[in-house]
Motif scaffolding. Structure first.
Motif, mmCIF file in Angstrom:
data_model
loop_
_atom_site.group_PDB
_atom_site.id
_atom_site.type_symbol
_atom_site.label_atom_id
_atom_site.label_comp_id
_atom_site.label_asym_id
_atom_site.label_seq_id
_atom_site.Cartn_x
_atom_site.Cartn_y
_atom_site.Cartn_z
ATOM 1 N N VAL A 174 20.357 35.984 27.667
ATOM 2 C CA VAL A 174 20.342 36.715 26.389
ATOM 3 C C VAL A 174 18.902 36.848 25.907
ATOM 4 O O VAL A 174 18.465 37.942 25.515
ATOM 5 C CB VAL A 174 21.199 35.987 25.329
ATOM 6 C CG1 VAL A 174 21.057 36.675 23.966
ATOM 7 C CG2 VAL A 174 22.653 35.950 25.745
ATOM 8 N N ASN A 175 18.149 35.748 25.939
ATOM 9 C CA ASN A 175 16.740 35.801 25.544
ATOM 10 C C ASN A 175 15.917 36.693 26.466
ATOM 11 O O ASN A 175 15.077 37.486 26.003
ATOM 12 C CB ASN A 175 16.144 34.390 25.535
ATOM 13 C CG ASN A 175 16.567 33.583 24.319
ATOM 14 O OD1 ASN A 175 16.826 34.133 23.251
ATOM 15 N ND2 ASN A 175 16.638 32.276 24.483
ATOM 16 N N HIS A 178 17.566 40.563 26.036
ATOM 17 C CA HIS A 178 17.636 41.175 24.689
ATOM 18 C C HIS A 178 16.589 40.635 23.717
ATOM 19 O O HIS A 178 16.466 41.152 22.603
ATOM 20 C CB HIS A 178 19.033 40.974 24.104
ATOM 21 C CG HIS A 178 20.136 41.505 24.970
ATOM 22 N ND1 HIS A 178 20.321 42.855 25.180
ATOM 23 C CD2 HIS A 178 21.085 40.864 25.703
ATOM 24 C CE1 HIS A 178 21.355 43.037 25.980
ATOM 25 N NE2 HIS A 178 21.835 41.843 26.323
ATOM 26 N N GLY A 179 15.850 39.623 24.116
ATOM 27 C CA GLY A 179 14.795 39.087 23.257
ATOM 28 C C GLY A 179 15.236 37.867 22.456
ATOM 29 O O GLY A 179 16.433 37.593 22.295
ATOM 30 N N HIS A 180 14.250 37.138 21.950
ATOM 31 C CA HIS A 180 14.549 35.892 21.236
ATOM 32 C C HIS A 180 15.225 36.125 19.884
ATOM 33 O O HIS A 180 15.963 35.253 19.404
ATOM 34 C CB HIS A 180 13.257 35.091 21.043
ATOM 35 C CG HIS A 180 12.755 34.483 22.318
ATOM 36 N ND1 HIS A 180 13.285 33.335 22.858
ATOM 37 C CD2 HIS A 180 11.786 34.883 23.184
ATOM 38 C CE1 HIS A 180 12.659 33.032 23.976
ATOM 39 N NE2 HIS A 180 11.745 33.968 24.206
ATOM 40 N N ALA A 181 14.984 37.289 19.280
ATOM 41 C CA ALA A 181 15.665 37.580 18.014
ATOM 42 C C ALA A 181 17.169 37.667 18.229
ATOM 43 O O ALA A 181 17.966 37.143 17.431
ATOM 44 C CB ALA A 181 15.142 38.882 17.422
ATOM 45 N N GLY A 209 17.466 23.980 21.731
ATOM 46 C CA GLY A 209 17.774 25.053 22.686
ATOM 47 C C GLY A 209 19.146 25.627 22.412
ATOM 48 O O GLY A 209 19.473 26.018 21.288
ATOM 49 N N ASP A 210 19.994 25.662 23.468
ATOM 50 C CA ASP A 210 21.361 26.178 23.310
ATOM 51 C C ASP A 210 22.380 25.045 23.368
ATOM 52 O O ASP A 210 23.535 25.260 23.717
ATOM 53 C CB ASP A 210 21.658 27.226 24.381
ATOM 54 C CG ASP A 210 21.556 26.653 25.791
ATOM 55 O OD1 ASP A 210 20.872 25.624 25.959
ATOM 56 O OD2 ASP A 210 22.157 27.228 26.715
ATOM 57 N N LEU A 247 27.989 40.813 22.739
ATOM 58 C CA LEU A 247 27.681 39.773 23.713
ATOM 59 C C LEU A 247 28.853 38.807 23.843
ATOM 60 O O LEU A 247 29.556 38.528 22.866
ATOM 61 C CB LEU A 247 26.417 39.008 23.300
ATOM 62 C CG LEU A 247 25.157 39.862 23.120
ATOM 63 C CD1 LEU A 247 24.010 39.006 22.608
ATOM 64 C CD2 LEU A 247 24.772 40.539 24.433
ATOM 65 N N PHE A 248 29.009 38.281 25.050
ATOM 66 C CA PHE A 248 30.067 37.308 25.313
ATOM 67 C C PHE A 248 29.416 36.005 25.774
ATOM 68 O O PHE A 248 28.700 35.974 26.770
ATOM 69 C CB PHE A 248 31.033 37.832 26.382
ATOM 70 C CG PHE A 248 31.822 39.028 25.942
ATOM 71 C CD1 PHE A 248 33.066 38.873 25.359
ATOM 72 C CD2 PHE A 248 31.310 40.322 26.087
ATOM 73 C CE1 PHE A 248 33.792 39.981 24.945
ATOM 74 C CE2 PHE A 248 32.026 41.427 25.676
ATOM 75 C CZ PHE A 248 33.279 41.266 25.106
#
Length: 299
Positions: A174-175, A178-181, A209-210, A247-248
């Motif tokens: 995802v980062n 699509h970027g960190h935002a 983190g995640d 997003l999933f």
């Protein structure tokens, strides 16, 4: 006539100088009234003696007495002038005192306002120190404190506890894509969904983190723990809408239960982490810890 003891009704909180002036004025007033009575009496006696044909000597004595009384009255008048001056000064002092009190009250109000601001600043600083800035969830410091407190309660009351270790699968992509935002938006949404799923007595934190940690207080058996874990997986797996992106995200969850899977907070978190790695490799999105997993936990 004695004027040593004059009963007054001056309020107890009147400034001392003003009290003295007021008491003196009452004494002088009483003395002047007595002198006036004596003067009137002397005048009456003179008139009576003259009416009775008294000699000039007797009349002269009466008049002399009358003049003495008049002198006393004049002295009283002088005393009253002095008292009046003292009263004026006392009133001025009282006004100055009231002004000083007003300034003191104003300074006190300003101090209280400053203290309120300081306390609010301290509260906000503490909040920031114990919460994750991105998601608003408790951070690891606060989670460890609550976990230690929960273990103490569980030991005292014979409760069980469960620690769930959550990791978001493929979050790095995802980062990267699509970027960190977008990644931060995902983290915020996951945090919101975890908070909605969380009971008041439980605690959810962002571990970094995640990764997220989820403390279950006295979950009443493994069946209920697995039900909650399944509900968490289902909620997080729902599509996350970010602008025109959908997003999933799916979590992997490892679970460690007190006291069987660890007697300390560190043991429970480490063992839940180990179980999470098995969940990533298996068909189920969550897994309970088993002792042999501790040996395979990545360094």
């Amino acid at each position: 006539m004695s004027f040593d003891r004059i009963h007054t009704s001056i309020p107890a909180d009147t400034p001392f100088a003003l009290q003295v002036a007021l008491e003196t004025s009452q004494v002088v007033k009483a003395k002047a009234e007595a002198c006036a009575d004596e003067l009137a009496s002397a005048n009456s006696r003179v008139k009576q003696k003259i009416a009775d044909g008294a000699t000039m000597l007797s009349a002269h004595k009466a008049l002399a007495h009358s003049q003495a009384v008049e002198t006393t009255v004049q002295e009283c008048a002088d005393d009253l002038t002095s008292v009046t001056k003292t009263l004026v000064e006392g009133i001025d002092d009282l006004e100055q005192t009231e002004i000083a009190l007003m300034h003191s009250h104003k300074a006190l109000a300003q101090s209280e306002a400053a203290l309120t601001v300081a306390l609010e600043g301290e509260k906000q600083a503490t909040l920031r120190a114990l919460h994750d800035p991105t998601t608003g969830l408790p951070n690891r410091v606060l989670f460890d404190d609550r976990l230690a407190h929960a273990i103490a309660l569980a030991e005292r009351h014979g409760w069980t506890l469960a620690v769930m270790f959550l990791d978001l699968d493929r979050f790095k992509s995802v980062n990267d894509v699509h970027g960190h935002a977008a990644g931060d938006s995902v983290l915020k949404e996951v945090a919101r969904r975890l908070s909605l799923n969380c009971r008041d007595e439980d605690t959810v934190c962002r571990n970094g983190g995640d990764e997220f940690l989820y403390l279950l207080m006295n979950p009443q058996g493994s069946e209920n723990i697995e039900r909650i874990a399944g509900s968490v997986v289902k909620n997080i797996a729902q599509p996350i809408q970010i602008a025109d992106l959908q997003l999933f995200i799916e979590p992997s969850i490892g679970i460690a239960v007190y006291p069987g899977d660890g007697m300390s907070g560190e043991q429970l978190i480490n063992n839940a982490d180990a179980a999470m790695y098995r969940a990533k490799k298996g068909m189920s999105r969550y897994a309970l810890f088993c002792a042999r997993e501790a040996e395979t936990l990545p360094a």
